[in-house]
Design an enzyme around this catalytic site. Structure first.
Site, PDB file in Angstrom:
ATOM      1  N   ASP A   1       0.640   5.094  -0.555  1.00 44.27           N
ATOM      2  CA  ASP A   1      -0.237   6.242  -0.777  1.00 44.27           C
ATOM      3  C   ASP A   1       0.394   7.106  -1.864  1.00 44.27           C
ATOM      4  O   ASP A   1       1.564   7.489  -1.756  1.00 44.27           O
ATOM      5  CB  ASP A   1      -0.433   7.000   0.530  1.00 44.27           C
ATOM      6  CG  ASP A   1      -1.321   6.209   1.483  1.00 44.27           C
ATOM      7  OD1 ASP A   1      -2.448   5.891   1.097  1.00 44.27           O
ATOM      8  OD2 ASP A   1      -0.864   5.874   2.594  1.00 44.27           O
TER       9      ASP A   1
ATOM     10  N   ASP B   1      -7.905   1.146   1.622  1.00 51.60           N
ATOM     11  CA  ASP B   1      -7.723   2.233   2.594  1.00 51.60           C
ATOM     12  C   ASP B   1      -8.669   3.409   2.412  1.00 51.60           C
ATOM     13  O   ASP B   1      -8.618   4.360   3.176  1.00 51.60           O
ATOM     14  CB  ASP B   1      -6.267   2.727   2.489  1.00 51.60           C
ATOM     15  CG  ASP B   1      -5.901   3.701   3.587  1.00 51.60           C
ATOM     16  OD1 ASP B   1      -6.479   3.581   4.682  1.00 51.60           O
ATOM     17  OD2 ASP B   1      -5.051   4.575   3.366  1.00 51.60           O
TER      18      ASP B   1
ATOM     19  N   HIS C   1      -6.951   8.819  -2.522  1.00 53.16           N
ATOM     20  CA  HIS C   1      -7.717   8.813  -1.273  1.00 53.16           C
ATOM     21  C   HIS C   1      -7.134   9.610  -0.107  1.00 53.16           C
ATOM     22  O   HIS C   1      -7.734   9.634   0.970  1.00 53.16           O
ATOM     23  CB  HIS C   1      -8.051   7.380  -0.841  1.00 53.16           C
ATOM     24  CG  HIS C   1      -6.880   6.563  -0.407  1.00 53.16           C
ATOM     25  ND1 HIS C   1      -6.355   5.570  -1.178  1.00 53.16           N
ATOM     26  CD2 HIS C   1      -6.145   6.570   0.718  1.00 53.16           C
ATOM     27  CE1 HIS C   1      -5.348   4.996  -0.545  1.00 53.16           C
ATOM     28  NE2 HIS C   1      -5.193   5.594   0.618  1.00 53.16           N
TER      29      HIS C   1
ATOM     30  N   HIS D   1       0.799  -1.244   0.000  1.00 51.70           N
ATOM     31  CA  HIS D   1       0.000   0.000   0.000  1.00 51.70           C
ATOM     32  C   HIS D   1       0.837   1.303   0.000  1.00 51.70           C
ATOM     33  O   HIS D   1       1.223   1.788   1.059  1.00 51.70           O
ATOM     34  CB  HIS D   1      -0.936   0.005   1.207  1.00 51.70           C
ATOM     35  CG  HIS D   1      -1.909   1.153   1.160  1.00 51.70           C
ATOM     36  ND1 HIS D   1      -2.985   1.151   0.322  1.00 51.70           N
ATOM     37  CD2 HIS D   1      -1.950   2.342   1.810  1.00 51.70           C
ATOM     38  CE1 HIS D   1      -3.655   2.275   0.461  1.00 51.70           C
ATOM     39  NE2 HIS D   1      -3.042   3.026   1.357  1.00 51.70           N
TER      40      HIS D   1
END
Ligand SMILES: [Zn+2]
Length: 1120
Positions: free
Chosen positions: A328, A438, A650, A326
């Protein structure tokens, strides 16, 4: 030889005797005659007649606590296993020569640029900075004589920040994350030749979570952080000791975490203590390490040193391990750093795949792949090879892991269109699983859009963060507004960055909420955000967990080597053969991060504006491209969309990034707007529009698929006739001429001070009374009713104290409601008194440093159009942890309010009956929210806002927040916000839906050329039910004159129309075209033809009848 005893005890443990599943487990029948009978009738017992020494009950707690001694860094580290990890280390300057080049100005040069500079000698202990700077190290390495024959040589590097190892030829090899997390790089065996070898490390002066000032990672970054290089050494690793460490860790966890009343817990305790005893008995010798491992085999089995451990039958292996990292796309660091995080993390995974054949790694976000392809082509090739072998799994199908609350419907569609097309063009595959671990809540139409984008599965995890209600399912079918469904799984380990602990595996069963239907689950492990994904440690631990399951049991069996697709295939198969999975209808509302509908207002406004701009230019460019002499600007439109989609990441659009990220997105939005305006101008020129004043009057352009009539201002200082600065622009889609109006043609609007300080604004349909800046009465003449609740004040500004429990930019917490404070306004004055538009203006002080200036306007009522009271608000906002909202108490009764969402309407409670209702104290809306009762209702329109609340009859639009972390300056400064109160007779219907579009895209007069190609706008039209919205008109992605060639071209020209049913009922309509349409197809959103529709011709025009079910999204392809 106690350990030997233990081992033999363990080996002979009569599992069959005590196992409840064993046929021998029932006690012997009593009274069989042998019990207490004549000894001579049976064999003599082997138990000695006399006790030779006392034996006590083991005190379990003490023997469990003792286990920590073996691997802790504390007072025993010189005596315990820690002292055995490394056989030798060397960092002297004869063997490790360090030099450095520090690029200026926080730049991030390429390998070629960096290595073309002079490198200066440096040393361990030197420090490097400031925050965000880059430093390139050249390392000249010579393996010392005494290490040449060691089993494993690693280079250990730790400066508490991120790094990338490069070889001499400029290929990135793997990432380093510092802080003891991932500090090792395996030195090639070819370097054991006594000669000097060179490699490079690119150091980034940021950690995995950027540059927070201290332990609180969301505080704004510190600009002047320095990092000390404290480790740069050749290390000979004792692989046997390392293996024992993992054996011991997992057995120790079993002792601590298995239920205390299980024999498996007791046995783990006994085995782990025996392992320590063996080590102590052998004085920590290599032999004793081996002996301790052998004891551990009694609990873990003998296969944990290779992937073979997974070969022992996968029948009841119910937990599938999948690596993940993950990253970001921006958050506590800017995009430029993400590009490097991607290269570091993914090269790590390729490296691990060489060593761990069972390892599978799932990786999402087309944008990150595109960056890798551009900036790190050799890593991209390496990734491609592993994709081909089936170990590296691109997943998710979307451009980024985007927010789903705020983007428009068309944006959500484009996330998949651009994502799936990228993956198809690079890897020859589309994805079937939407991967969104997420993101902060999931909008209700996602299942439908997924199905239309070739995806039937959805993976997330975030709802486990809910801070009010516990979401009741692990595996379930999620159903959209139109009834479309996807299979959804939320891993019971409740994380997407698991450390592959024993506990994560155990929780995969103990926290599984859908066991009645299916016991399988995903375990998604690996360090995120530049931590580089799974480490060898994770893979080693999972091998031991599996070994334990097979040898000892109780722990669910982990399996590796599968894919997320395999996992969902199995669920879908079960669903197809009769397993009734639970269903969840409607949005997956996230009970946290409710502030993200409001934080970073400029970004959100830019998102809304870009979406409207793209909608318009695609429509105009489509019309222009069919005319000849104009090329559809596909590349520039793609660039714009990719920019908009990137900003919907996100953390970006929701507002939870650091300030640097908003500098980046602000710049990108400015480029998007500029490109869009150029495209618009060119397309209009191609359609015969004038570029400057021609003296031929003015026209407005209506790009909405319905007729519009609006009072619009004359450009510049021009004055229309009858003393008004306004004209009525009224007409169908396309070119509209402005009509000056006389009072008899269109009744006007008036404003007057009816009592001191009380102003009345009135048109034919509404009478508005404003006092001290708020509306005290809004009277609907036609309906003969008051709209404002008795004593209520519409347009009242209120400020709340806004200090959530922790996540400032993200959260607004329920208790903020109790701090409500009304702002008192100064005197209201008349600002405009035109026959066709009147307004009053009021200034309101928020504090010594902040204020609001609001203009409340009413225009002449236009027949057939919604009439609303408009608020144009300018805010100077300099507050500290405050929340500004505006209220509309209305005289309407309903337990549910309606909110526009992508392609539809979502209804939510206006009360706090249950904790599920109360949790929705702040919700997301798009262009409007509505509270209606039988026969009448009120809609609140907005031009850039997404946060709303309806509590009883009080409607409340959220305007601005002032969080100080992670961006200390979030939303400080000047804002302009428009909103409106639109009362309507009858139910919520297309008037509100259309008003939402119109309000966000007002008609504007521009000079007329007199040669506008009017008929172009008649070439496509949709008639029929007003519930049908023609939301997008564009050219086919693969049309031969449009395609950029990334996927096979399609002959001829085609037009793509996106239509949706907006009100929630079956609706019929007809698509009309004056173009030479050959065929019409109903498509999915990826523009695959699915069903050919019957085309009819009448009077030279072609048409096709369409019918949509409630809230259906339909895409039509008109083949010319
Ligand atoms: Zn994230």
């Amino acid at each position: 030889m106690r350990s030997k005893n233990i081992l033999s005890w363990n080996n002979s443990l009569p599992t069959t005797l005590y196992s409840p599943s064993s046929p021998h487990s029932s006690p012997r029948p009593s009274g069989s005659g042998t019990m207490g009978g004549d000894a001579s009738l049976g064999a003599p017992g082997s138990l000695p007649r006399r006790s030779d020494h006392p034996v006590g009950q083991r005190i379990k707690g003490i023997y469990t606590d003792r286990l920590r001694q073996f691997t802790s860094e504390g007072q025993y580290s010189g005596q315990n296993l820690v002292s055995k990890y490394f056989e030798a280390v060397n960092s002297d300057e004869d063997h490790v020569k360090l030099s450095v080049y520090s690029p200026p100005d926080l730049s991030r040069p390429t390998f070629e640029e960096a290595t073309s500079h002079e490198f200066k000698p440096t040393h361990i202990g030197a420090s490097f900075g400031p925050s965000w700077s880059t430093h390139w190290f050249r390392i000249r390495l010579t393996i010392p004589e005494d290490m040449l024959d060691k089993e494993r040589l690693e280079f250990h590097w730790d400066a508490n920040n991120e790094g990338m190892v490069w070889n001499e030829d400029g290929h990135p090899l793997q990432g380093l994350s510092g802080g003891g997390e991932r500090i090792e790089w395996v030195i090639p065996d070819a370097w054991r030749d006594g000669k000097e070898h060179v490699f490079f490390i690119e150091m980034a002066c940021n950690g995995m979570f950027g540059n927070p000032p201290g332990d609180d990672q969301i505080q704004p970054p510190r600009p002047n952080k320095y990092y000390t290089l404290h480790k740069a050494q050749i290390t000979a690793v004792n692989l046997e000791a390392r293996a024992l460490y993992y054996d011991f860790w997992i057995i120790g966890d079993a002792a601590r975490e298995f239920p205390g009343d299980s024999w498996e817990s007791h046995q783990a305790n006994v085995v782990a203590n025996a392992m320590m005893d063996a080590f102590i008995a052998g004085n920590g010798s290599q032999e004793s390490i081996k002996q301790a491992r052998k004891i551990g085999q009694g609990y873990l089995g003998d296969k944990v040193d290779s992937a073979d451990v997974y070969k022992a039958g996968t029948d009841n292996a119910i937990v599938l391990g999948i690596g993940q990292c993950h990253i970001d796309t921006c958050w506590l660091w800017p995009w430029a750093e993400t590009k490097r995080k991607v290269a570091r993390s993914w090269s790590n995974q390729c490296d691990l795949m060489d060593r761990y054949p069972e390892h599978r790694f799932a990786c999402s976000q087309a944008q990150q792949f595109k960056w890798l392809e551009k900036y790190y082509p050799s890593v991209f090739d390496r990734v491609k090879r592993w994709v081909k072998k089936g170990h590296f799994h691109p997943i998710g199908g979307s451009w980024v892991e985007h927010d789903t609350n705020l983007p428009s419907g068309e944006s959500l569609v484009r996330q998949f269109l651009y994502g799936q097309r990228f993956f198809e063009s690079r890897f020859g595959q589309r994805h079937t699983t939407f991967w969104l671990p997420d993101t902060f809540g999931y909008s209700t139409q996602i299942p439908q859009i997924c199905r239309l984008a070739g995806m039937s599965r959805f993976f997330t995890q975030k709802l486990s963060w809910n801070n009010i209600n516990n979401f009741p399912h692990t595996t379930f079918k999620w159903v959209a507004l139109d009834g479309s469904q996807v299979m959804c799984h939320m891993p019971p380990s409740e994380t997407y960055t698991a450390s592959a602990h024993f506990g994560d595996v155990k929780r995969s069963v103990t926290q599984h909420k859908s066991m009645d239907q299916d016991n399988t689950s995903l375990l998604v492990f690996g360090k995120g955000d530049g931590g580089g994904g799974p480490t060898f440690e994770h893979l080693e631990k999972l091998r031991r967990c599996r070994g334990l399951s097979d040898k000892t049991g109780l722990l669910p069996k982990v399996t590796m080597g599968g894919s997320v697709d395999d996992f969902f295939d199995n669920l879908e198969k079960k669903a197809a053969t009769g397993t009734e999975f639970a269903t969840w209808y409607g949005e997956l509302y996230f009970e946290l991060h409710r502030g993200t509908y409001t934080t970073q207002a400029n970004n959100k406004r830019s998102n809304r504006q870009s979406e409207f701009l793209l909608r318009e230019i695609e429509y105009l460019a489509t019309l222009a491209s069919l005319k000849g002499g104009y090329k559809y600007p596909k590349e520039r439109i793609d660039d714009m969309w990719e920019g908009v989609l990137l900003c919907q990441f996100h953390d970006c659009l929701p507002g939870s990034c650091i300030e640097m990220c908003y500098d980046d997105s602000g710049e990108l939005y400015a480029e998007i707007m500029e490109t869009g305006q150029h495209i618009r101008k060119e397309a209009l020129q191609a359609l015969g529009f004038a570029t400057k004043n021609t003296g031929k009057g003015f026209v407005a352009l209506n790009t909405m698929p319905w007729p519009r009539s609006e009072i619009v201002p004359m450009p510049g200082a021009s004055t229309a006739t009858h003393g008004s600065k306004y004209v009525l622009a009224s007409g169908e889609t396309g070119v509209i001429t402005g009509q000056p109006m006389s009072g008899s043609e269109l009744p006007g609007v008036t404003v007057s001070e009816i009592r001191p300080g009380v102003f009345r604004l009135a048109n034919e349909r509404l009478r508005v009374e404003v006092q001290d800046g708020v509306i005290t009465s809004l009277y609907d003449v036609e309906a003969d009713r008051e709209v404002i609740a008795e004593g209520g004040k519409a347009g009242q500004f209120v400020v709340f104290d806004d200090k959530p429990l922790y996540w400032q930019a993200w959260d607004v917490e329920v208790y903020h409601l109790e701090s409500r404070k009304e702002l008192k306004s100064s005197k209201t004055v008349i600002a405009e008194n035109d026959p066709h538009r009147v307004s009053v203006v009021t200034e309101t002080k928020i504090s010594d440093v902040s204020w609001v200036k609001t203009t409340i306007s009413l225009a002449s009522a236009v027949r057939g159009e919604a009439t609303y009271v408009e608020f144009d608000t300018e805010v100077e906002w300099r507050e500290n942890m405050k929340f500004l909202k505006v209220e509309f108490p209305v005289d309407i009764t309903n337990t549910e309010a309606s909110y526009e969402t992508q392609y539809g309407i979502i209804r939510r409670p206006t009360h706090y009956n249950t904790t599920w209702d109360m949790a929705k104290f702040e919700v997301c809306c798009h262009k409007w929210a509505d509270l209606s009762e039988n026969g009448y209702g009120v809609s609140i329109l907005n031009d850039s806002k997404y946060g709303f609340a309806t509590c009883g009859n009080l409607m409340r639009l959220s305007l601005l927040r002032a969080p100080k972390a992670p961006d200390a300056h979030a939303d400080m400064g000047r804002h302009r916000i428009r909103y409106a109160i639109l009362p309507h007779i009858g139910a919520l219907d297309s008037r509100t839906v259309r008003a939402g579009y119109n309000f966000n895209h007002p008609l504007v007069l521009q000079p007329s050329s007199g040669t506008e190609v009017m008929h172009a706008f008649k070439s496509i039209a949709l008639t029929g039910s007003p519930a049908l919205i023609l939301d997008a008109v564009k050219r086919g992605e693969d049309d031969e004159d449009v395609s950029r060639g990334e996927l096979p071209k399609r002959p001829g020209q085609s037009i793509i129309l996106r239509v949706y049913e907006s009100l929630g009922g079956r609706a019929r309509g007809t698509i009309h075209s004056k173009l030479p349409v050959k065929k019409v197809w109903k498509c999915n959103v990826l523009e695959d033809d699915e069903e050919e529709l019957r085309l009819f011709t009448a009077g030279g025009n072609s048409g096709v009848n369409i019918e949509l079910r409630a809230f259906e999204i339909a895409t039509f392809r008109l083949q010319l």
